[in-house]
Scaffold this motif. Structure first.
Motif, mmCIF file in Angstrom:
data_model
loop_
_atom_site.group_PDB
_atom_site.id
_atom_site.type_symbol
_atom_site.label_atom_id
_atom_site.label_comp_id
_atom_site.label_asym_id
_atom_site.label_seq_id
_atom_site.Cartn_x
_atom_site.Cartn_y
_atom_site.Cartn_z
ATOM 1 N N GLU A 1 36.621 43.769 43.082
ATOM 2 C CA GLU A 1 36.159 43.010 41.917
ATOM 3 C C GLU A 1 36.384 43.799 40.629
ATOM 4 O O GLU A 1 36.838 43.249 39.622
ATOM 5 C CB GLU A 1 34.681 42.657 42.080
ATOM 6 C CG GLU A 1 34.435 41.608 43.145
ATOM 7 C CD GLU A 1 32.965 41.433 43.474
ATOM 8 O OE1 GLU A 1 32.120 42.136 42.879
ATOM 9 O OE2 GLU A 1 32.676 40.594 44.346
ATOM 10 N N GLU B 1 38.606 46.197 40.138
ATOM 11 C CA GLU B 1 40.052 46.291 39.907
ATOM 12 C C GLU B 1 40.616 44.969 39.383
ATOM 13 O O GLU B 1 41.460 44.958 38.492
ATOM 14 C CB GLU B 1 40.778 46.698 41.195
ATOM 15 C CG GLU B 1 40.468 48.087 41.671
ATOM 16 C CD GLU B 1 40.989 49.164 40.747
ATOM 17 O OE1 GLU B 1 42.047 48.954 40.125
ATOM 18 O OE2 GLU B 1 40.335 50.213 40.643
ATOM 19 N N SER B 2 40.157 43.841 39.928
ATOM 20 C CA SER B 2 40.685 42.555 39.484
ATOM 21 C C SER B 2 40.278 42.263 38.042
ATOM 22 O O SER B 2 41.041 41.685 37.276
ATOM 23 C CB SER B 2 40.241 41.427 40.419
ATOM 24 O OG SER B 2 38.841 41.312 40.431
#
Length: 149
Positions: free
Chosen positions: A122, A124-125
């Motif tokens: 989450e 990283e996104s």
């Protein structure tokens, strides 16, 4: 004296007796027993649970109060419930750990999973989305080091 190759023979013979053998040996053992609680001593010596010890000692002619027998039964039930609760909690803990992973790469020798957590994915996104938005619609190229896996 040669060591036995069979693992089952590593415990003392008296702890591998069946009921008939225990009852035959228990007569002599009981005559020599000097402790305070014969049922507890029998249980330890022959490697049986306390309820089995009480039952077999009653067969040999020893008397026990009904309240003591009930207490033994209740303690065995409580121990079984505690064992089941620990097993359930361990399963829940393992399930919880597995649910927190986006991808489990493997397990350690102790059975602990390792890999990429959903929290890391989450984060990283969100970082990737911010980079995309901040590039003013220019072509976006992602470096291999930015990949979460």
């Amino acid at each position: 004296m040669a060591k036995s190759k069979n693992k089952s023979n590593s415990s003392p013979r008296r702890k591998r007796y069946n009921r008939n053998a225990r009852l035959q040996n228990a007569k002599k053992w009981a005559e020599q027993y000097n402790g305070k609680n014969i049922a507890k001593g029998y249980s330890n010596w022959f490697g049986v649970d306390l309820l089995c010890a009480v039952t077999e000692l009653e067969i040999l002619g020893y008397k026990f109060k009904q309240s003591y027998k009930e207490h033994v039964k209740q303690s065995l039930v409580a121990m079984q419930k505690q064992k089941e609760r620990k097993r359930y909690e361990k399963e829940q803990e393992q399930n919880y750990e597995a649910e927190n992973f986006y991808f489990i790469a493997g397990y350690t020798s102790n059975g602990v999973p390792f890999g990429i957590t959903t929290e890391k994915i989450e984060i990283e996104s969100v970082d990737i989305a911010r980079k995309w938005i901040n590039h003013d619609k220019k072509p976006f190229f992602m470096d291999d080091e930015d990949l979460p896996f």
